[in-house]
Design a protein around this motif. Structure first.
Motif, PDB file in Angstrom:
ATOM      1  N   LEU A 233       0.797  -1.227   0.000  1.00 39.27           N
ATOM      2  CA  LEU A 233       0.000   0.000   0.000  1.00 39.27           C
ATOM      3  C   LEU A 233       0.833   1.281   0.000  1.00 39.27           C
ATOM      4  O   LEU A 233       0.391   2.302  -0.552  1.00 39.27           O
ATOM      5  CB  LEU A 233      -0.931   0.008   1.221  1.00 39.27           C
ATOM      6  N   LEU A 234       1.998   1.276   0.613  1.00 40.86           N
ATOM      7  CA  LEU A 234       2.769   2.510   0.728  1.00 40.86           C
ATOM      8  C   LEU A 234       3.777   2.701  -0.399  1.00 40.86           C
ATOM      9  O   LEU A 234       4.189   3.830  -0.668  1.00 40.86           O
ATOM     10  CB  LEU A 234       3.508   2.544   2.072  1.00 40.86           C
ATOM     11  N   ALA A 235       4.212   1.628  -1.029  1.00 41.25           N
ATOM     12  CA  ALA A 235       5.180   1.746  -2.123  1.00 41.25           C
ATOM     13  C   ALA A 235       4.451   1.992  -3.440  1.00 41.25           C
ATOM     14  O   ALA A 235       3.273   1.644  -3.584  1.00 41.25           O
ATOM     15  CB  ALA A 235       6.029   0.476  -2.212  1.00 41.25           C
ATOM     16  N   PRO A 236       5.105   2.602  -4.427  1.00 37.52           N
ATOM     17  CA  PRO A 236       4.473   2.766  -5.743  1.00 37.52           C
ATOM     18  C   PRO A 236       4.128   1.409  -6.343  1.00 37.52           C
ATOM     19  O   PRO A 236       4.865   0.431  -6.173  1.00 37.52           O
ATOM     20  CB  PRO A 236       5.555   3.477  -6.559  1.00 37.52           C
ATOM     21  N   SER A 237       3.002   1.354  -7.036  1.00 35.06           N
ATOM     22  CA  SER A 237       2.597   0.105  -7.677  1.00 35.06           C
ATOM     23  C   SER A 237       3.492  -0.188  -8.875  1.00 35.06           C
ATOM     24  O   SER A 237       4.216   0.686  -9.369  1.00 35.06           O
ATOM     25  CB  SER A 237       1.135   0.200  -8.129  1.00 35.06           C
TER      26      SER A 237
END
Length: 453
Positions: A233-237
């Motif tokens: 959820l916190l890292a770029p997809s």
């Protein structure tokens, strides 16, 4: 009648001096939380025991998850409830915007916490958002990005997940303090176990010691699962990373093509205005010398031949300089150390050179590094008003690291300087990185990293 002002002023001064937290300290703490949130978590992570024991590190992390999850859940529910209820009178719009901004900041705080405790790097998904336009425009662009809503979802889910994590993290402590709680007469419950006597509390302590290893494994597992949850959820997809990568490649390719076109035009101009004109003049002088030889004017012919000889040497020097600007022969023959030393010796200001490269690097890496140093030293000589510059080149695993510094005026800005933009384009063409440190009045330091594995 005495004036009470001095005594009251002294009293205020004494009171402010006695306060453990004054306004300046609170402002420094607030700036640290906003600008360098990771330093707070690094401080907690560095406490005695926490930095040495993985179990204590993960326990502190899980306990913080429970506390922060509750905090962010309350902030989100209160902010969204009040904001939505006041939308009809438009007061809710700034409340909602402020709530979202606080939650995004909270997500950045979580990225720093995960990085400090779990050693998982979570790059910000907001690095490439446009910086132009007003606050309203930039805020609207940010809200439209999926990363904002993933951040909010993470903080909302952190509430139930954090409660589970803090419950598990406190179980070992409950077992260890059971005899002390029984002695002071407090209520003593461990999960569903009601402890009524001191002997039973000693037995609970023994059970806790026996269960310490499996509980430690469970705590470590929860911390590891939390890291995976944060990555999702916190890292770029993956899509965002690929999109960003395509944009970078498109921009760097366009910049390289433009640089190649400009370089070709420069070479054409230098040949036309320099060497070509000199060669035309040389041909005309030799033609006049032949005419004087035919007419018997040997002395005049000799003077023209001597002048043509000097002109030919000047043309050769100009051609060598032009070729050196395209690709210096010393770089191909002797490598970066000799090529950079040659640049430094011709610089308008003193340049210290420190190169530690045990082997030759790939041709494209050496060429890029050479021209980066050339352009950087040219910019320093033209704009920095420096009296000293330094160039250091080292190999760090699969990266070539170049550090170019000066003691000039500083204030260089990558966003505004066209010279720095050209350097960045040249470096990004090889998937390299450029960082600029240039405080006003504190000189400039360019740190370049080029992959060479």
């Amino acid at each position: 009648m005495t004036d009470p002002t001095p005594s009251s002023s002294n009293a205020r001064h004494t009171a402010s001096a006695d306060r453990p937290w004054n306004d300046d300290q609170m402002q420094r703490i607030a700036r640290t939380l906003v600008d360098e949130p990771e330093s707070v978590w690094r401080y907690i992570r560095g406490l005695p025991g926490v930095r040495s024991w993985k179990i204590l590190n993960d326990m502190v992390f899980l306990i913080l998850s429970g506390v922060l999850g509750t905090l962010w859940f309350v902030v989100a529910i209160a902010g969204f409830t009040v904001g939505v209820s006041l939308l009809i009178v438009l007061v809710g719009v700034p409340i909602l915007a402020a709530t979202i901004a606080i939650l995004v900041w909270g997500a950045n705080l979580e990225r720093a916490r995960v990085r400090a405790f779990l050693n998982i790097d979570l790059p910000s998904p907001y690095a490439d958002l446009p910086r132009n336009g007003g606050r309203v425009k930039r805020g609207w662009q940010a809200i439209r990005t999926p990363a904002v809503w993933r951040d909010i979802a993470y903080l909302l889910l952190l509430f139930p997940i954090g409660l589970l994590e803090i419950s598990v993290a406190l179980i070992p402590l409950q077992f260890l303090v059971t005899p002390l709680v029984t002695l002071v007469g407090g209520e003593n419950n461990i999960l569903f176990w009601q402890i009524d006597s001191f002997g039973e509390s000693l037995f609970a302590l023994l059970v806790g010691v026996i269960l310490l290893v499996p509980l430690a494994m469970l705590i470590n597992l929860l911390a590891m699962l939390h890291g995976e949850f944060a990555k999702r959820l916190l890292a770029p997809s993956t899509e965002e990373i690929l999109t960003e990568r395509v944009e970078e490649l498109t921009e760097s390719r366009s910049a390289v093509m433009k640089a190649m076109y400009l370089e070709r035009r420069r070479i054409e101009r230098d040949l036309h205005d320099g060497a070509q004109q000199r060669l035309v003049s040389l041909a005309m002088d030799l033609g006049r010398a032949r005419e004087r030889i035919d007419s018997g004017d040997d002395a005049g012919a000799r003077d023209l031949v001597l002048r043509s000889h000097e002109e030919s040497k000047a043309v050769l020097k100009e051609l060598r300089d032009l070729v050196r600007g395209i690709h210096p022969a010393v770089l191909s023959d002797r490598g970066l150390d000799a090529a950079i030393s040659a640049i430094a010796s011709r610089s308008a200001i003193p340049v210290g050179v420190e190169i530690d490269l045990p082997t030759r690097q790939p041709d494209e890496v050496e060429g890029t590094a050479y021209f980066v140093v050339v352009e950087a030293l040219t910019n320093i000589a033209k704009h920095s008003h420096a009296s000293q510059a330094n160039v250091a080149i080292t190999r760090d695993d699969d990266w070539l690291r170049i550090e170019i510094s000066d003691n000039g005026l500083g204030g260089a800005d990558l966003a505004r300087g066209s010279g720095l933009s050209g350097l960045r384009d040249r470096i990004q063409a090889l998937d390299g990185r450029l960082r600029v440190e240039s405080p006003n009045g504190g000189g400039t330091c360019l740190i370049v990293e080029i992959p060479c594995g």
